[in-house]
Write an enzyme that holds these catalytic residues in place. Structure first.
Site, PDB file in Angstrom:
ATOM      1  N   GLU A  34       0.830  -1.202   0.000  1.00 56.00           N
ATOM      2  CA  GLU A  34       0.000   0.000   0.000  1.00 56.00           C
ATOM      3  C   GLU A  34       0.870   1.260   0.000  1.00 56.00           C
ATOM      4  O   GLU A  34       0.477   2.292  -0.538  1.00 56.00           O
ATOM      5  CB  GLU A  34      -0.894   0.017   1.250  1.00 56.00           C
ATOM      6  CG  GLU A  34      -1.890  -1.126   1.298  1.00 56.00           C
ATOM      7  CD  GLU A  34      -2.464  -1.369   2.686  1.00 56.00           C
ATOM      8  OE1 GLU A  34      -3.501  -2.052   2.760  1.00 56.00           O
ATOM      9  OE2 GLU A  34      -1.889  -0.899   3.686  1.00 56.00           O
ATOM     10  N   THR A 112      -5.883  -0.395   2.179  1.00 55.21           N
ATOM     11  CA  THR A 112      -6.919  -1.083   1.413  1.00 55.21           C
ATOM     12  C   THR A 112      -7.848  -1.791   2.391  1.00 55.21           C
ATOM     13  O   THR A 112      -7.501  -1.994   3.557  1.00 55.21           O
ATOM     14  CB  THR A 112      -6.288  -2.078   0.431  1.00 55.21           C
ATOM     15  OG1 THR A 112      -5.410  -2.938   1.158  1.00 55.21           O
ATOM     16  CG2 THR A 112      -5.503  -1.342  -0.644  1.00 55.21           C
ATOM     17  N   LYS A 200     -14.601  -2.467   5.938  1.00 58.09           N
ATOM     18  CA  LYS A 200     -14.086  -3.385   6.970  1.00 58.09           C
ATOM     19  C   LYS A 200     -12.578  -3.521   6.797  1.00 58.09           C
ATOM     20  O   LYS A 200     -12.105  -3.876   5.723  1.00 58.09           O
ATOM     21  CB  LYS A 200     -14.753  -4.756   6.810  1.00 58.09           C
ATOM     22  CG  LYS A 200     -14.212  -5.832   7.734  1.00 58.09           C
ATOM     23  CD  LYS A 200     -14.755  -7.204   7.333  1.00 58.09           C
ATOM     24  CE  LYS A 200     -14.094  -8.312   8.136  1.00 58.09           C
ATOM     25  NZ  LYS A 200     -12.646  -8.416   7.906  1.00 58.09           N
ATOM     26  N   MET A 202      -8.450  -3.465   9.350  1.00 60.62           N
ATOM     27  CA  MET A 202      -7.807  -4.040  10.531  1.00 60.62           C
ATOM     28  C   MET A 202      -6.957  -3.065  11.352  1.00 60.62           C
ATOM     29  O   MET A 202      -6.183  -3.500  12.200  1.00 60.62           O
ATOM     30  CB  MET A 202      -6.949  -5.241  10.109  1.00 60.62           C
ATOM     31  CG  MET A 202      -7.768  -6.352   9.459  1.00 60.62           C
ATOM     32  SD  MET A 202      -6.769  -7.696   8.760  1.00 60.62           S
ATOM     33  CE  MET A 202      -6.265  -8.559  10.254  1.00 60.62           C
ATOM     34  N   GLU A 203      -7.074  -1.758  11.120  1.00 58.18           N
ATOM     35  CA  GLU A 203      -6.217  -0.816  11.852  1.00 58.18           C
ATOM     36  C   GLU A 203      -6.876   0.470  12.356  1.00 58.18           C
ATOM     37  O   GLU A 203      -6.499   0.981  13.414  1.00 58.18           O
ATOM     38  CB  GLU A 203      -5.022  -0.379  10.970  1.00 58.18           C
ATOM     39  CG  GLU A 203      -3.977  -1.431  10.703  1.00 58.18           C
ATOM     40  CD  GLU A 203      -4.290  -2.332   9.512  1.00 58.18           C
ATOM     41  OE1 GLU A 203      -3.792  -3.457   9.486  1.00 58.18           O
ATOM     42  OE2 GLU A 203      -5.053  -1.899   8.618  1.00 58.18           O
ATOM     43  N   ASP A 226     -12.002  -5.731  -2.080  1.00 57.04           N
ATOM     44  CA  ASP A 226     -12.923  -6.870  -2.214  1.00 57.04           C
ATOM     45  C   ASP A 226     -14.252  -6.537  -1.542  1.00 57.04           C
ATOM     46  O   ASP A 226     -14.318  -5.627  -0.717  1.00 57.04           O
ATOM     47  CB  ASP A 226     -12.310  -8.144  -1.603  1.00 57.04           C
ATOM     48  CG  ASP A 226     -12.023  -8.010  -0.121  1.00 57.04           C
ATOM     49  OD1 ASP A 226     -12.631  -8.731   0.676  1.00 57.04           O
ATOM     50  OD2 ASP A 226     -11.167  -7.152   0.252  1.00 57.04           O
TER      51      ASP A 226
END
Length: 283
Positions: A34, A112, A200, A202-203, A226
């Site tokens: 990223e 992402t 959605k 994770m950070e 996705d």
């Protein structure tokens, strides 16, 4: 010592920090893939003598973008498993270490993410957060003691209202939901739907907590790789194709956003509801 003290910022309110013109920005990323398009596009230079503990795996880059002092900090690679340090623990440590050291005017969690088609997300869209929540921290309230563990678990970190920025930069606005797992349980899904999550990842919520504590303006910028609520799961090959495309989109939107925000305050970007609709000359 050489380390900047977190003191100066802590004596100022978040409101004052939202009103100050932005001269420096800190971009936090979890994955090297990223970060790379952005580092290359702006020829950012690696920070060699890091202003945090050299034992930490986090890697810093710096440079000028549109007259804005920019720092990009990647959470680095895990020393044991040689993978990107994704998820909440590394991102919170990375956020704390780099905010204290670099004292940025604004922090952006860039990366992402998965998106919900039921809320209009499509692959390649880039979202700016309206708020950041956790969907996996299910802690029951303690009714006896009136401890609000339920809301603490959710987090509920509001981003500054950035409606005008979203319109200028061609971004979608949505709730960003964080957990430490790539998959999700039915309870996770219920929380995400209940809170109106579009994204959605994770950070973001972990970084939002650090920024809230250090009174530093924060928002998330997430590019969709996705679709979470798609019956057909994305194949590995498709995922990596989408990742490359989403990372390019992220790079171009992030560059655009940085150009727009430099020299203006975060408060500048809220809608002025006192004006009649369609008659906002400031856009």
């Amino acid at each position: 010592g050489t380390h900047a003290s977190p003191e100066p910022r802590s004596k100022i309110s978040m409101r004052e920090n939202l009103a100050r013109p932005i001269k420096s920005a800190l971009i936090l990323v979890a994955m090297k893939e990223e970060a790379e398009p952005f580092i290359e596009a702006h020829k950012l230079r690696r920070i060699e003598s890091v202003p945090w503990s050299p034992l930490l795996p986090i890697v810093g880059y710096s440079g000028k973008i549109h007259n804005l002092e920019c720092f990009l900090v990647w959470a680095g690679s895990d020393s044991r498993y040689k993978v990107n340090n994704v998820a909440t623990t590394a991102s919170a440590v990375s956020a704390y270490a780099s905010i204290v050291a670099l004292q940025p005017d604004v922090v952006i969690s860039a990366g992402t993410a998965g998106g919900f088609s039921s809320r209009g997300a499509q692959i390649g869209d880039v979202y700016v957060s309206s708020k950041c929540i956790y969907h996996h921290r299910r802690i029951p309230d303690d009714i006896e003691d009136e401890h609000e563990f339920g809301d603490y678990g959710l987090g509920n970190f509001r981003s500054p209202p950035l409606g005008k920025l979203a319109r200028r930069a061609g971004l979608k606005v949505g709730v960003v939901s964080t957990s430490d797992s790539l998959d999700y349980t039915m309870q996770d899904l219920q929380v995400m739907h209940g809170e109106g999550a579009s994204v959605k990842e994770m950070e973001a919520a972990a970084i939002a907590w650090v920024c809230h504590s250090l009174k530093t303006p924060f928002f998330a910028l997430k590019s969709i790789t996705d679709i979470v609520d798609d019956e057909e799961r994305t194949s590995q090959d498709e995922f990596y194709e989408n990742l490359a495309m989403a990372s390019r989109n992220l790079q171009s939107k992030l560059s655009l956003v940085l150009g727009l925000i430099q020299g203006k305050s975060m408060m500048y970007w809220r809608w002025d509801y006192t004006k009649t609709a369609g008659n906002d000359d400031s856009l």
